[in-house]
Design a protein around this motif. Structure first.
Motif, PDB file in Angstrom:
ATOM      1  N   GLU A 142       1.205   5.736  -7.463  1.00  9.52           N
ATOM      2  CA  GLU A 142      -0.021   6.236  -8.084  1.00  9.52           C
ATOM      3  C   GLU A 142      -0.012   7.766  -8.128  1.00  9.52           C
ATOM      4  OE1 GLU A 142      -4.744   5.364  -7.729  1.00  9.52           O
ATOM      5  OE2 GLU A 142      -3.672   5.702  -5.844  1.00  9.52           O
ATOM      6  N   HIS A 143       0.370   8.393  -7.029  1.00 10.15           N
ATOM      7  CA  HIS A 143       0.410   9.855  -6.999  1.00 10.15           C
ATOM      8  C   HIS A 143       1.496  10.405  -7.918  1.00 10.15           C
ATOM      9  CE1 HIS A 143      -2.259   9.394  -3.574  1.00 10.15           C
ATOM     10  NE2 HIS A 143      -2.527  10.687  -3.699  1.00 10.15           N
ATOM     11  N   SER A 200      -1.988   8.977   5.050  1.00 12.20           N
ATOM     12  CA  SER A 200      -2.079   7.624   4.500  1.00 12.20           C
ATOM     13  C   SER A 200      -2.074   6.646   5.663  1.00 12.20           C
ATOM     14  CB  SER A 200      -0.879   7.320   3.618  1.00 12.20           C
ATOM     15  OG  SER A 200      -1.216   7.443   2.286  1.00 12.20           O
ATOM     16  N   TYR A 244       2.413   1.493  -3.493  1.00 18.44           N
ATOM     17  CA  TYR A 244       1.398   1.720  -4.515  1.00 18.44           C
ATOM     18  C   TYR A 244       0.870   3.147  -4.440  1.00 18.44           C
ATOM     19  CZ  TYR A 244      -2.902   1.315  -7.190  1.00 18.44           C
ATOM     20  OH  TYR A 244      -3.897   1.511  -8.097  1.00 18.44           O
ATOM     21  N   ASN A 245       0.563   3.593  -3.259  1.00 11.64           N
ATOM     22  CA  ASN A 245       0.024   4.931  -3.076  1.00 11.64           C
ATOM     23  C   ASN A 245       1.006   5.982  -3.585  1.00 11.64           C
ATOM     24  OD1 ASN A 245      -2.034   6.656  -2.216  1.00 11.64           O
ATOM     25  ND2 ASN A 245      -1.059   6.971  -0.238  1.00 11.64           N
ATOM     26  N   THR A 246       2.267   5.811  -3.281  1.00 10.81           N
ATOM     27  CA  THR A 246       3.296   6.746  -3.728  1.00 10.81           C
ATOM     28  C   THR A 246       3.400   6.741  -5.254  1.00 10.81           C
ATOM     29  OG1 THR A 246       4.512   6.396  -1.683  1.00 10.81           O
ATOM     30  CG2 THR A 246       5.739   7.320  -3.527  1.00 10.81           C
ATOM     31  N   THR A 280      -2.033   2.917   6.880  1.00 11.33           N
ATOM     32  CA  THR A 280      -1.781   1.545   6.471  1.00 11.33           C
ATOM     33  C   THR A 280      -2.042   0.632   7.659  1.00 11.33           C
ATOM     34  OG1 THR A 280       0.552   1.552   7.085  1.00 11.33           O
ATOM     35  CG2 THR A 280       0.011   2.283   4.867  1.00 11.33           C
ATOM     36  N   PHE A 287       0.834  -1.204   0.000  1.00  8.57           N
ATOM     37  CA  PHE A 287       0.000   0.000   0.000  1.00  8.57           C
ATOM     38  C   PHE A 287       0.864   1.247   0.000  1.00  8.57           C
ATOM     39  CE2 PHE A 287      -2.120   3.478   2.171  1.00  8.57           C
ATOM     40  CZ  PHE A 287      -3.224   3.640   1.357  1.00  8.57           C
ATOM     41  N   GLN A 288       1.901   1.262   0.840  1.00  2.00           N
ATOM     42  CA  GLN A 288       2.762   2.442   0.902  1.00  2.00           C
ATOM     43  C   GLN A 288       3.406   2.700  -0.459  1.00  2.00           C
ATOM     44  OE1 GLN A 288       5.240   1.125   4.157  1.00  2.00           O
ATOM     45  NE2 GLN A 288       4.391   2.721   5.459  1.00  2.00           N
TER      46      GLN A 288
END
Length: 122
Positions: A81-82, A98, A77-79, A100, A74-75
């Motif tokens: 994606e942004h 964020s 992917y989120n980075t 998690t 998640f950490q």
């Protein structure tokens, strides 16, 4: 790992009044555990990041008090994606916290027959 062992040894020798050690570096929890164990200090409270089976012996002998980790996918992917949206679409996200999932194992919860990957989610 040897750098972590050496660093923790030096800190514990130089500061015998240290009451707790927190290892936020996911690459060296075994080294930190080893240095604390070798110090013979039973009064230290030790917290490390990463839930790994290699840490089980340190729970068993009382060296390690808490091990924890977060959802690395998640950490990451989120980075990503942004970053993608910023570079490709010039989209600037509003910074939001964020959250998690935090998993942890504490010494008092440790079960000799379990693997650390099966521990609690906070």
């Amino acid at each position: 790992m040897e750098d972590a062992v050496r660093s923790v040894r030096e800190v514990l020798r130089a500061h015998p009044d240290v009451a707790a050690v927190y290892c936020a570096d996911e690459t060296s929890p075994e080294g930190v555990c080893r240095a604390v164990k070798e110090s013979g200090r039973k009064d230290l409270y030790l917290v490390v990041h990463e839930l790994r089976d290699a840490l089980i012996p340190y729970f068993e002998d009382g060296t390690l008090d808490v091990a924890m980790d977060q959802d690395l996918f998640f950490q990451g992917y989120n980075t990503e994606e942004h970053l993608f949206n910023d570079l490709v679409h010039s989209w600037r996200a509003v910074p939001l916290p964020s959250h998690t999932t935090l998993r942890y194992a504490a010494k008092e919860d440790y079960d000799n027959s379990a693997q650390l990957s099966r521990y609690k989610t906070a």
